[in-house]
Design a protein around this motif. Structure first.
Motif, short mmCIF file in Angstrom:
data_model
loop_
_atom_site.label_atom_id
_atom_site.label_comp_id
_atom_site.label_asym_id
_atom_site.label_seq_id
_atom_site.Cartn_x
_atom_site.Cartn_y
_atom_site.Cartn_z
N ASN A 1 15.34 21.43 -15.95
CA ASN A 1 15.96 22.64 -16.49
C ASN A 1 17.31 22.40 -17.18
O ASN A 1 18.25 23.18 -17.01
CB ASN A 1 16.11 23.71 -15.40
N MET A 2 17.38 21.30 -17.94
CA MET A 2 18.58 21.04 -18.74
C MET A 2 18.20 21.17 -20.21
O MET A 2 17.04 20.92 -20.58
CB MET A 2 19.09 19.62 -18.48
N PRO A 3 19.16 21.53 -21.07
CA PRO A 3 18.84 21.58 -22.50
C PRO A 3 18.58 20.15 -23.01
O PRO A 3 19.15 19.19 -22.48
CB PRO A 3 20.10 22.18 -23.14
N TYR B 1 11.66 10.19 -19.65
CA TYR B 1 12.97 10.75 -19.30
C TYR B 1 13.31 12.01 -20.13
O TYR B 1 14.02 12.88 -19.66
CB TYR B 1 14.07 9.69 -19.47
N ARG B 2 12.80 12.07 -21.38
CA ARG B 2 13.08 13.29 -22.16
C ARG B 2 12.42 14.50 -21.50
O ARG B 2 13.01 15.57 -21.39
CB ARG B 2 12.56 13.14 -23.59
N SER B 3 11.18 14.29 -21.04
CA SER B 3 10.49 15.39 -20.35
C SER B 3 11.19 15.72 -19.04
O SER B 3 11.19 16.86 -18.59
CB SER B 3 9.04 15.03 -20.06
N LEU B 4 11.79 14.69 -18.44
CA LEU B 4 12.48 14.91 -17.17
C LEU B 4 13.66 15.87 -17.35
O LEU B 4 13.91 16.74 -16.52
CB LEU B 4 12.97 13.57 -16.62
N VAL B 5 14.37 15.71 -18.49
CA VAL B 5 15.50 16.60 -18.80
C VAL B 5 15.00 18.04 -18.84
O VAL B 5 15.60 18.95 -18.26
CB VAL B 5 16.15 16.19 -20.14
N HIS B 6 13.87 18.23 -19.47
CA HIS B 6 13.28 19.55 -19.57
C HIS B 6 12.81 20.04 -18.19
O HIS B 6 13.09 21.17 -17.78
CB HIS B 6 12.10 19.49 -20.56
N LEU B 7 12.16 19.13 -17.45
CA LEU B 7 11.63 19.47 -16.12
C LEU B 7 12.76 19.91 -15.17
O LEU B 7 12.59 20.82 -14.36
CB LEU B 7 10.91 18.25 -15.54
N PHE C 1 19.52 20.81 -12.94
CA PHE C 1 19.99 19.61 -12.24
C PHE C 1 21.51 19.68 -12.05
O PHE C 1 22.04 19.31 -11.00
CB PHE C 1 19.64 18.38 -13.09
N TRP C 2 22.21 20.22 -13.06
CA TRP C 2 23.68 20.25 -13.00
C TRP C 2 24.19 21.18 -11.90
O TRP C 2 25.26 20.94 -11.35
CB TRP C 2 24.27 20.67 -14.35
N SER C 3 23.44 22.23 -11.57
CA SER C 3 23.93 23.13 -10.51
C SER C 3 23.32 22.79 -9.15
O SER C 3 23.96 22.96 -8.11
CB SER C 3 23.64 24.60 -10.88
N ALA C 4 22.08 22.28 -9.14
CA ALA C 4 21.43 22.06 -7.83
C ALA C 4 21.79 20.70 -7.23
O ALA C 4 21.99 20.59 -6.03
CB ALA C 4 19.91 22.17 -7.98
N VAL C 5 21.87 19.67 -8.06
CA VAL C 5 21.99 18.30 -7.52
C VAL C 5 23.37 17.67 -7.80
O VAL C 5 24.00 17.12 -6.89
CB VAL C 5 20.88 17.41 -8.14
#
Ligand SMILES: Nc1ncnc2c1ncn2[C@@H]1O[C@H](COP(=O)(O)OP(=O)(O)OP(=O)(O)O)[C@@H](O)[C@H]1O
Ligand SMILES: [Mg+2]
Length: 392
Positions: free
Chosen positions: A337-339, A329-335, A296-300
């Motif tokens: 691709n963030m640690p 939301y925790r699964s979203l972080v994983h989905l 998310f940090w690099s794509a969005v």
């Protein structure tokens, strides 16, 4: 360097746009005469295809069509390729050599990338066009007149070259008796599906594979993409796809990550409005994360911070993710691709920009869709944790 002598082939101009219909009519018209033709257009738009069609449909069809690319050849070599040379005219000239213009008697010579010719070679070509006489390199006079039709092509803006003095005006007007200008593929997007289907079938046949189809969503992406390499880029992409898909349907997630990235940047930069093809930045960016492993940090994040991505798009991306994680939301972080340690940072970011969506409505959908105990404990625990994180 060897000039290319065309072999008979089933060259076709695929497309149904107005531009292609106009070009077809211009090809027919050019084929009826011997007039010089200048074909212009970006790289990969089909300039060589058009030249071949003119030759094939002309009275010269039974005689050779020879092609020479003028770019990157030193003057001496280019002159010798075009006009030939006499033995001993330069080191390595062990015997007389026939030039390209003599190799196509009653045929057609295609000079590609004519905009790259040096000022000296432009003079030499102009002299030939005026007299039709061939003077071999090293000879003291011309030895033959030839009947050869000259067709030229360039992806340069010759008008601009003339203004700067890099291209001779008199040569330009000699070459430009019939001008055939091929628009880039992005200006005739309705040709893309046809080209894709055509190359899918052609490559499947060539590689002995089952014909692959393309899902409507993937075709939408292909049609909206800008295709900087034009038809050549379509052709290369389709060949790779045919080999990879081996018979199964191509979905959006299987398109190259670079294409989705380019498209989402393109969509973000485009003025918003009802006109033009539908381009959904959110869908492409989601696919980058969900199918291509981008974070998310690099794509969005960078696009949003640079204001290239609207708040509504960011919300849509979060929605796509939450639908997959049943509102977790925790699964979203994983989905995305963030640690796991980025959980708080991610939520703070969403809250700050008013993009946190209430998770309850995704839970409600999940609960309706799944048997009670399949969603049960996990989501209830997640809901409790996230209530704390959101402070609600
Ligand atoms: N309308 C079309 N229908 C089918 N094939 C096409 C069409 N346009 C281009 N192609 C194919 O795309 C490829 C690139 O076309 P072509 O070589 O004619 O482009 P070009 O304009 O001469 O490019 P460049 O400026 O790089 O030389 C070729 O393989 C050609 O067969
Ligand atoms: Mg070409």
């Amino acid at each position: 360097m060897q000039p290319l002598v065309a072999r008979p082939s089933d060259v076709r101009l695929i497309g149904r746009s107005e531009a292609i219909q106009r070009i077809e009519a211009e090809i027919e018209c050019a084929a009826r005469s011997d007039a010089k033709v200048l074909i212009t257009g970006e790289t990969g738009v089909g300039k060589e295809v058009v030249c071949r069609l003119i030759h094939q449909r002309s009275a010269r069809a039974q005689s050779p069509l020879v092609t020479l690319n003028c770019a990157g050849l030193p003057d001496s070599l280019l002159e010798s390729e075009l006009f030939g040379h006499v033995r001993g005219s330069f080191t390595g000239a062990h015997r007389d050599k026939l030039g390209l213009l003599e190799m196509a008697p009653n045929g057609t010579v295609f000079l590609d990338e004519v905009g790259e010719m040096s000022p000296r070679m432009q003079v030499v070509l102009l002299r030939f066009l005026e007299t039709g006489e061939i003077q071999r390199v090293g000879a003291d006079r011309s030895h033959i007149r030839v009947n050869t039709r000259v067709i030229t092509a360039t992806n340069r803006d010759l008008q601009e070259h003339m203004t700067s003095g890099a291209f001779r005006e008199d040569l330009y007007f000699r070459l430009n008796v019939i001008c055939l200008s091929i628009p880039p593929l992005r200006e005739r997007a309705e040709d893309v599906p046809l080209l894709v289907e055509y190359f899918l079938a052609a490559y499947a046949r060539q590689h002995g594979l089952a014909v692959t189809s393309v899902s409507p969503e993937a075709m939408e992406v292909l049609t909206a993409y800008r295709w900087p390499g034009n038809v050549r880029e379509v052709k290369n992409l389709v060949e790779r796809t045919v080999l990879k898909a081996a018979g199964s349907a191509v979905r959006q997630s299987e398109l190259p990550a670079e294409m989705l990235r380019a498209l989402s940047a393109q969509a973000a930069a485009a003025p918003r409005g009802p006109a033009g093809p539908r381009i959904a930045a959110a869908d492409e960016l989601s696919s980058l994360m969900l199918d291509h492993g981008e974070s998310f940090w690099s794509a969005v994040h960078p696009l949003f911070m640079a204001r290239d991505l609207a708040r509504s798009d960011l919300r849509h991306i979060v929605q796509i993710g939450l639908e997959r994680t049943n509102g977790n939301y925790r699964s979203l972080v994983h989905l995305f691709n963030m640690p796991a340690t980025d959980y708080r940072r991610f939520l703070t970011f969403l809250r700050k920009h008013d993009c946190q969506l209430p998770f309850q409505r995704f839970r409600a959908v999940a609960a309706r869709l799944a048997p009670a105990d399949a969603v049960g404990s996990d989501t209830r625990a997640g809901a409790a944790r996230e209530s704390v994180a959101f402070g609600d």
